[in-house]
Scaffold this motif. Structure first.
Motif, PDB file in Angstrom:
ATOM      1  N   SER A   1      24.787  43.844  61.792  1.00 11.69           N
ATOM      2  CA  SER A   1      26.057  43.245  61.369  1.00 11.69           C
ATOM      3  C   SER A   1      26.555  43.853  60.072  1.00 11.69           C
ATOM      4  N   SER A   2      25.644  44.367  59.214  1.00 10.19           N
ATOM      5  CA  SER A   2      26.066  44.960  57.951  1.00 10.19           C
ATOM      6  C   SER A   2      26.901  46.206  58.168  1.00 10.19           C
ATOM      7  N   GLU A   3      26.766  46.845  59.354  1.00 10.22           N
ATOM      8  CA  GLU A   3      27.530  48.044  59.647  1.00 10.22           C
ATOM      9  C   GLU A   3      28.971  47.715  60.034  1.00 10.22           C
ATOM     10  N   LYS A   4      29.261  46.442  60.275  1.00 11.67           N
ATOM     11  CA  LYS A   4      30.596  46.053  60.702  1.00 11.67           C
ATOM     12  C   LYS A   4      31.481  45.658  59.529  1.00 11.67           C
ATOM     13  N   PHE A   5      30.873  45.442  58.370  1.00  9.07           N
ATOM     14  CA  PHE A   5      31.622  45.003  57.202  1.00  9.07           C
ATOM     15  C   PHE A   5      31.368  45.942  56.028  1.00  9.07           C
ATOM     16  N   ALA A   6      32.142  45.761  54.979  1.00 12.39           N
ATOM     17  CA  ALA A   6      31.998  46.583  53.774  1.00 12.39           C
ATOM     18  C   ALA A   6      31.464  45.717  52.637  1.00 12.39           C
ATOM     19  N   THR A   7      31.055  46.383  51.544  1.00  9.07           N
ATOM     20  CA  THR A   7      30.528  45.694  50.370  1.00  9.07           C
ATOM     21  C   THR A   7      31.207  46.222  49.117  1.00  9.07           C
ATOM     22  N   LEU A   8      31.507  45.310  48.205  1.00 12.55           N
ATOM     23  CA  LEU A   8      32.035  45.682  46.897  1.00 12.55           C
ATOM     24  C   LEU A   8      30.930  45.508  45.870  1.00 12.55           C
ATOM     25  N   LYS A   9      30.641  46.578  45.102  1.00 12.77           N
ATOM     26  CA  LYS A   9      29.639  46.524  44.046  1.00 12.77           C
ATOM     27  C   LYS A   9      30.331  46.714  42.703  1.00 12.77           C
ATOM     28  N   VAL A  10      30.084  45.770  41.783  1.00 12.50           N
ATOM     29  CA  VAL A  10      30.778  45.792  40.491  1.00 12.50           C
ATOM     30  C   VAL A  10      29.777  45.711  39.352  1.00 12.50           C
ATOM     31  N   LYS A  11      29.974  46.554  38.343  1.00 10.24           N
ATOM     32  CA  LYS A  11      29.146  46.551  37.143  1.00 10.24           C
ATOM     33  C   LYS A  11      30.050  46.459  35.923  1.00 10.24           C
ATOM     34  N   SER A  12      29.745  45.533  35.031  1.00  8.85           N
ATOM     35  CA  SER A  12      30.454  45.471  33.759  1.00  8.85           C
ATOM     36  C   SER A  12      29.657  46.274  32.740  1.00  8.85           C
ATOM     37  N   ILE A  13      30.304  47.250  32.113  1.00 13.09           N
ATOM     38  CA  ILE A  13      29.619  48.068  31.114  1.00 13.09           C
ATOM     39  C   ILE A  13      29.425  47.284  29.820  1.00 13.09           C
ATOM     40  N   GLN A  14      30.344  46.361  29.539  1.00 13.34           N
ATOM     41  CA  GLN A  14      30.219  45.524  28.352  1.00 13.34           C
ATOM     42  C   GLN A  14      30.851  44.165  28.605  1.00 13.34           C
ATOM     43  N   GLY A  15      30.092  43.108  28.316  1.00 16.35           N
ATOM     44  CA  GLY A  15      30.614  41.758  28.481  1.00 16.35           C
ATOM     45  C   GLY A  15      30.542  41.265  29.916  1.00 16.35           C
ATOM     46  N   THR A  16      31.234  40.179  30.179  1.00 21.59           N
ATOM     47  CA  THR A  16      31.267  39.564  31.506  1.00 21.59           C
ATOM     48  C   THR A  16      32.674  39.653  32.071  1.00 21.59           C
ATOM     49  N   VAL A  17      32.787  40.046  33.337  1.00 18.32           N
ATOM     50  CA  VAL A  17      34.092  40.120  33.987  1.00 18.32           C
ATOM     51  C   VAL A  17      34.076  39.294  35.264  1.00 18.32           C
ATOM     52  N   SER A  18      35.220  38.706  35.570  1.00 20.65           N
ATOM     53  CA  SER A  18      35.403  37.988  36.826  1.00 20.65           C
ATOM     54  C   SER A  18      35.931  38.954  37.873  1.00 20.65           C
ATOM     55  N   ILE A  19      35.450  38.801  39.107  1.00 21.05           N
ATOM     56  CA  ILE A  19      35.798  39.704  40.201  1.00 21.05           C
ATOM     57  C   ILE A  19      36.696  38.976  41.187  1.00 21.05           C
ATOM     58  N   TYR A  20      37.862  39.542  41.429  1.00 24.68           N
ATOM     59  CA  TYR A  20      38.802  38.969  42.393  1.00 24.68           C
ATOM     60  C   TYR A  20      39.054  39.970  43.513  1.00 24.68           C
ATOM     61  N   VAL A  21      39.092  39.467  44.739  1.00 27.07           N
ATOM     62  CA  VAL A  21      39.479  40.268  45.891  1.00 27.07           C
ATOM     63  C   VAL A  21      40.671  39.578  46.535  1.00 27.07           C
ATOM     64  N   ASP A  22      41.797  40.254  46.567  1.00 26.02           N
ATOM     65  CA  ASP A  22      43.042  39.669  47.080  1.00 26.02           C
ATOM     66  C   ASP A  22      43.349  38.342  46.391  1.00 26.02           C
ATOM     67  N   ASP A  23      43.199  38.357  45.056  1.00 27.88           N
ATOM     68  CA  ASP A  23      43.510  37.203  44.192  1.00 27.88           C
ATOM     69  C   ASP A  23      42.567  36.017  44.380  1.00 27.88           C
ATOM     70  N   GLU A  24      41.471  36.207  45.079  1.00 24.36           N
ATOM     71  CA  GLU A  24      40.485  35.130  45.262  1.00 24.36           C
ATOM     72  C   GLU A  24      39.228  35.459  44.447  1.00 24.36           C
ATOM     73  N   LEU A  25      38.826  34.519  43.596  1.00 22.97           N
ATOM     74  CA  LEU A  25      37.639  34.731  42.768  1.00 22.97           C
ATOM     75  C   LEU A  25      36.391  34.821  43.650  1.00 22.97           C
ATOM     76  N   LYS A  26      35.625  35.931  43.480  1.00 21.62           N
ATOM     77  CA  LYS A  26      34.453  36.162  44.317  1.00 21.62           C
ATOM     78  C   LYS A  26      33.142  36.130  43.537  1.00 21.62           C
ATOM     79  N   GLY A  27      33.203  36.179  42.209  1.00 23.08           N
ATOM     80  CA  GLY A  27      31.972  36.180  41.429  1.00 23.08           C
ATOM     81  C   GLY A  27      32.193  36.812  40.072  1.00 23.08           C
ATOM     82  N   THR A  28      31.097  37.091  39.385  1.00 23.21           N
ATOM     83  CA  THR A  28      31.161  37.717  38.061  1.00 23.21           C
ATOM     84  C   THR A  28      30.158  38.863  37.984  1.00 23.21           C
ATOM     85  N   ALA A  29      30.403  39.758  37.039  1.00 18.34           N
ATOM     86  CA  ALA A  29      29.485  40.863  36.758  1.00 18.34           C
ATOM     87  C   ALA A  29      29.253  40.905  35.252  1.00 18.34           C
TER      88      ALA A  29
END
Length: 228
Positions: free
Chosen positions: A41-69
């Motif tokens: 099933s992992s081959e049917k979908f994609a993954t977004l990987k996010v790294k914050s170089i400094q501090g904490t950032v919020s991650i949005y996909v299509d304006d929907e909050l998905k997590g933090t880095a």
């Protein structure tokens, strides 16, 4: 009588389905329809990987909050993401004004979109990169790399060899190994990153794909020599 029997049978079926729906025994059976079909099933979908170089950032996909880095952890992984174009936004949720990273990018099934950023007070005083892929349908054995940068006309070194200045398009990469990219421009901090997955199996997935890399270099503050 036949009609009555049919109605009675239908009622029994409906009652059975309602009871089965409430009970839902398969919730504990750990059955994956993709596995039953021999599909990962992992081959049917994609993954977004996010790294914050400094501090904490919020991650949005299509304006929907998905997590933090954060800068003290590994890449945050957001999945599954449906293949196609999506808008990625990174925001520094803290006091003060910071540059907000926003980019519409393409997601391919089974592949990652990778973002690493240090969000400063403006784009010029931020640094980072985003990498994504596009199917090229040319039956190329090795992936082709295109590089865009801010600022433009940034020198690009592949494994310490100068290959030109941005914009660079369709640079073939040997997928048998990882590569080091270095970006240099007077007045800006130098950036170095590794490109292509560490695992050979993952690198093999990049055949017939174009890789798009966008980098943003940090503007060095002007030094003023003050002599009283």
């Amino acid at each position: 009588m036949k009609i009555v029997k049919k109605i009675g049978t239908i009622i029994l079926i409906v009652v059975f389905l309602v009871i089965l729906g409430l009970w839902s025994p398969w919730n504990n059976w750990n059955i994956n329809i993709f596995n039953l079909l021999g599909i990962d099933s992992s081959e049917k979908f994609a993954t977004l990987k996010v790294k914050s170089i400094q501090g904490t950032v919020s991650i949005y996909v299509d304006d929907e909050l998905k997590g933090t880095a954060t800068d003290n952890s590994e890449f945050a992984e957001i999945n599954p993401i449906t293949p196609g174009e999506h808008t990625i936004s990174l925001k520094k949720e803290s006091n003060g004004n910071y540059y907000q990273f926003v980019r519409k990018v393409n997601f391919e099934p089974g592949l990652d979109v990778v973002v690493a950023y240090d969000l400063g007070p403006s784009q010029m005083f931020s640094e980072g990169h985003i990498l994504y892929t596009r199917k090229n349908f040319l039956n190329t054995k090795n992936p082709r790399l295109s590089v865009y940068s801010s600022p433009e006309e940034t020198s690009v070194f592949l494994d310490d060899i100068l290959v030109g200045a941005t914009v660079i398009k369709d640079l073939e990469l040997d997928k048998s190994v990882q590569h080091k990219l270095k970006f240099e421009k007077n007045g800006y901090d130098t950036m170095e990153i590794l490109i292509l997955p560490e695992n050979l199996v993952d690198r093999e997935k990049l055949s017939n794909y174009d890789i798009v890399l966008e980098v943003n270099l940090f503007l060095q503050p002007v030094k003023i020599n003050y002599q009283p």
